[in-house]
Design an enzyme around this catalytic site. Structure first.
Site, PDB file in Angstrom:
ATOM      1  N   ARG A 232      17.691  54.384  60.287  1.00 35.46           N
ATOM      2  CA  ARG A 232      18.070  54.801  61.631  1.00 35.46           C
ATOM      3  C   ARG A 232      19.502  54.345  61.881  1.00 35.46           C
ATOM      4  O   ARG A 232      19.930  53.291  61.402  1.00 35.46           O
ATOM      5  CB  ARG A 232      17.141  54.202  62.688  1.00 35.46           C
ATOM      6  N   GLU A 260      24.005  59.381  67.700  1.00 36.34           N
ATOM      7  CA  GLU A 260      23.449  60.541  67.001  1.00 36.34           C
ATOM      8  C   GLU A 260      22.903  61.536  68.012  1.00 36.34           C
ATOM      9  O   GLU A 260      22.149  61.132  68.903  1.00 36.34           O
ATOM     10  CB  GLU A 260      22.341  60.099  66.051  1.00 36.34           C
ATOM     11  N   HIS A 279      21.018  63.797  59.521  1.00 36.25           N
ATOM     12  CA  HIS A 279      19.634  63.342  59.699  1.00 36.25           C
ATOM     13  C   HIS A 279      18.648  64.378  59.164  1.00 36.25           C
ATOM     14  O   HIS A 279      17.782  64.888  59.875  1.00 36.25           O
ATOM     15  CB  HIS A 279      19.333  63.042  61.170  1.00 36.25           C
TER      16      HIS A 279
END
Length: 316
Positions: A232, A260, A279
């Site tokens: 993450r 993000e 991602h």
């Protein structure tokens, strides 16, 4: 067996697209749209829409007064954790262990190889018709440190096996012995980081790992080492990483960032020695069949009153 007749289940896919769902449950399709398919107060089993963000994921939870199970389709649960306090006691939160290991491990290996072998530079050179030969680092004979040695970390090590690495070192929250060998505790990182050529992050995001990769962590890495993040974005202090990238001391390959999505104009886009993917660690053709099997299996256990798998938290 479940006492309530035909309990409501919310699914992020139409029920007729998921083979093996048990009878005796009422299925509703909701993929994060503005309108709900039914009254959230009647929902007992909620499968969180995939990759819709935390705000969408938790939006119906406050109204789900009869909820008994929240099932994510992600390995991480950080996007739903903030809403757990508003749920009734005894609600089980389950993650998607078994769904993303193959895809995420594939991407981790792709990022390592692409970064070491200079693939981004070759792509650029192809666009300008430049023949860019020379010698580039190999994964062979490199020491790899995996930080976050759960099922995804183990899958990454499985895929490293044929590449003749000098050493693979494993780190998790606490020390233990795994199938491939000893796993170090997080407290051992200061001694392990200087010996690693490649550091792969596959840890969940929680209070103990948020900002784990800070200026001190990065300073302990060897000159020229590669940081790979398939965990993450919040595990890494972005500003501290930018300092190391812009100095040219470290390299990075990032599938996740903080913030993000990474906004236009952010310094990370143009930092030297960094490869960024948006991602997509779990977003492959392998996801859907595994996610469907997970949902069918979990709901079959739920309908039969059997223990669920992948329970990572129970509210109370």
């Amino acid at each position: 067996m479940i006492a309530k007749q035909n309990p409501d289940v919310w699914l992020p896919l139409p029920a007729d697209e998921i083979e093996g769902l048990p009878e005796g449950l009422t299925y509703h399709f909701w993929d994060g749209g503005q309108d709900y398919p039914a009254d959230p107060a009647d929902c007992t089993f909620y499968v969180v829409p995939y990759m819709r963000g935390g705000e969408v994921s938790v939006r119906p939870l406050a109204a789900m007064t009869q909820i008994r199970v929240v099932q994510t389709l992600t390995a991480g649960i950080d996007h739903v954790e903030p809403a757990l306090g508003q749920l009734p006691a005894g609600v089980r939160l389950c993650n998607a262990q078994g769904v993303h290991e193959a895809s995420t491990a594939e991407l981790a290996l792709t990022l390592i190889l692409a970064s070491l072998r200079g693939i981004p530079g070759f792509v650029h050179s192809q666009g300008v018709e430049e023949w860019r030969d020379g010698f580039y680092p190999a994964l062979a004979d490199k020491s790899v440190l995996i930080v976050g040695y759960g099922s995804i970390g183990a899958a990454i090590e499985d895929r490293l096996a044929p590449f003749e690495c000098a050493r693979v070192t494993r780190v998790a929250r606490s020390a233990r012995t795994a199938a491939h060998g000893p796993v170090h505790a997080l407290d051992d990182l200061p001694a392990l980081l200087p010996e690693a050529d490649v550091v792969v992050l596959s840890t969940p995001l929680n209070p103990s790992t948020r900002g784990l990769v800070d200026a001190e962590f990065l300073a302990a890495m060897a000159d020229g080492a590669l940081l790979v993040n398939v965990a993450r974005g919040g595990v890494v202090d972005t500003e501290a990483l930018l300092v190391e990238l812009e100095s040219g001391r470290l390299r990075a390959a990032l599938d996740v960032t903080d913030p993000e999505p990474l906004p236009a104009g952010h310094r990370l886009w143009h930092a030297p020695h960094v490869l960024i993917t948006p991602h997509v660690g779990g977003s492959t053709s392998a996801f859907l069949p595994r996610a469907k099997r997970l949902m069918a299996g979990q709901l079959s256990r739920f309908a039969a009153g059997e223990p669920l798998r992948n329970v990572v938290r129970t509210t109370g």
